[in-house]
Design an enzyme around this catalytic site. Structure first.
Site, PDB file in Angstrom:
ATOM      1  N   HIS A 287       0.861  -2.848   4.611  1.00 28.06           N
ATOM      2  CA  HIS A 287       0.681  -3.371   3.258  1.00 28.06           C
ATOM      3  C   HIS A 287       1.277  -2.384   2.252  1.00 28.06           C
ATOM      4  O   HIS A 287       1.518  -1.209   2.565  1.00 28.06           O
ATOM      5  CB  HIS A 287      -0.806  -3.563   2.944  1.00 28.06           C
ATOM      6  CG  HIS A 287      -1.423  -4.743   3.638  1.00 28.06           C
ATOM      7  ND1 HIS A 287      -0.979  -6.030   3.424  1.00 28.06           N
ATOM      8  CD2 HIS A 287      -2.444  -4.833   4.532  1.00 28.06           C
ATOM      9  CE1 HIS A 287      -1.703  -6.861   4.156  1.00 28.06           C
ATOM     10  NE2 HIS A 287      -2.593  -6.161   4.843  1.00 28.06           N
TER      11      HIS A 287
ATOM     12  N   CYS B 288       4.932  -4.946   0.738  1.00 24.21           N
ATOM     13  CA  CYS B 288       5.007  -5.490  -0.614  1.00 24.21           C
ATOM     14  C   CYS B 288       5.295  -4.350  -1.599  1.00 24.21           C
ATOM     15  O   CYS B 288       4.820  -3.230  -1.416  1.00 24.21           O
ATOM     16  CB  CYS B 288       3.690  -6.158  -0.985  1.00 24.21           C
ATOM     17  SG  CYS B 288       3.299  -7.600   0.026  1.00 24.21           S
TER      18      CYS B 288
END
Length: 362
Positions: free
Chosen positions: A77, A118
């Site tokens: 992430h 991300c």
């Protein structure tokens, strides 16, 4: 370095195996993991890059010098100026310090990073070309990356779109990786990746035109390998922060068990409400810091350039420790820029104080 929580996860219908969308065979068998579980931490990762002595795992570290090329592939992430680890985070300021230290100590000749996360571009947006480092990222500094290839049988996405694209391109020319340069692979993968903006940072002069074999090996002119048959999947994409809720909703649709359906309904409701609550908390923090609803709107428009990495780390660390963590609530990464943008106009101490006043452990 791999957390190693997939192969024997209780929700894996093919226990002991891991698959991706490139082919149908198990990619877990025979994998040697030097660091797993609780040893997968930001500090251990940075220590490995620096070649420091570790007392956990295999104790292997990077023993590179001024004549070596280094390749780093990172998948997890991410948020504005931060990369996720299983229980902690790697912040931009700490990565910058490590890369600068490695360059000063001549621990590499050239270094190539491939980062699937991300907002991954935010980690390299200001990367100096003088460090002899090039970073190819799945997304720019303002957006999420995406998961692709939904497998109905396994009930999961089999990979991230950008990663599947660069790995597929590499397998198409394997084992003759001298055929493509870093620039050529970047341009190919950029065109294939429609969901996010594949980006590149750092040295765009020398490394850019090196063959990818300089970093991945296999430069020889050998007979091409025969591709393995692809697994069956739907090329449907979902933004990485939304995968948790998407997974729960799909699982809810498939179940015929009333007790499991009730549990899933509660979990879906919790995360849906929490996503809204996170936005409310960030709005309140911004208002209390700025004292103006007009300024709240300004700081909520889009991610700004990270001009103060130290402040970025302080405010995110406060939010993760007192509010929600992206490991358990991944959708928060879509909104964290509303907090980190404040660092461009206000000091960290003030922002952290307001975060503490609005957050508590959940």
């Amino acid at each position: 370095m791999m957390y190693n929580d997939i192969a024997f996860n209780e929700e894996n219908p093919r226990r002991g195996h891991i698959y991706n969308a490139l082919h149908g065979k198990d990619v877990y068998e025979g994998v040697m993991i030097d660091y797993m579980g609780k040893d997968v931490t930001p500090q251990n990762f940075l220590d490995i890059l620096e070649g420091r002595v570790l007392k956990v795992g295999s104790r292997k570290t990077l023993k590179s010098g001024p004549k070596d090329t280094v390749f780093v592939n990172f998948v997890d992430h991410g948020g504005p100026g931060v990369l996720g680890f299983p229980a902690d985070e790697l912040h931009l300021v700490d990565l910058n310090n490590t890369l600068q230290s490695m360059h000063t100590k001549r621990r590499y000749k050239q270094m190539l990073w491939y980062v699937e996360a991300c907002f991954s571009g935010s980690m390299f947006q200001n990367l100096s070309s003088t460090l002899n480092i090039t970073a190819h990222t799945a997304a720019n500094e303002e957006e999420s990356s995406y998961a692709c290839a939904w497998n109905k049988e396994l009930g999961v996405y089999l990979g991230d779109c950008w990663s599947l694209n660069w790995m597929n391109n590499t397998e198409q020319i394997f084992p003759n990786l001298k055929r493509e340069t870093v620039r050529q692979q970047y341009e190919i993968v950029k065109k294939l990746t429609n969901e996010s903006h594949a980006s590149i940072y750092g040295d765009l002069t020398y490394i850019y035109d090196d063959p990818i074999s300089a970093f991945l090996g296999h430069p020889g002119e050998k007979e091409k390998t025969v591709p393995v048959e692809f697994m069956k999947y739907s090329y449907q994409s979902t933004a990485t922060p939304d995968i948790l809720l998407e997974y729960l909703k799909r699982k809810r649709e498939r179940t015929n068990d009333n007790e499991e359906a009730e549990r899933l309904d509660k979990e879906i409701k919790y995360h849906t409400l929490t996503e809204g609550k996170v936005q409310e908390i960030l709005e309140q923090i911004s208002h209390q810091v700025t004292g103006s609803w007009d300024m709240v709107e300004v700081f909520s428009r889009h991610p700004q350039t990270i001009a103060h990495p130290g402040c970025n780390k302080d405010v995110l660390s406060a939010f993760f420790s007192q509010c929600y963590k992206m490991q358990t609530h991944p959708y928060i990464t879509k909104y964290l820029y509303r907090l980190t943008n404040l660092c461009n106009a206000y000091n960290a101490k003030k922002i952290v104080s307001v975060v503490h006043n609005n957050c508590y452990r959940f």
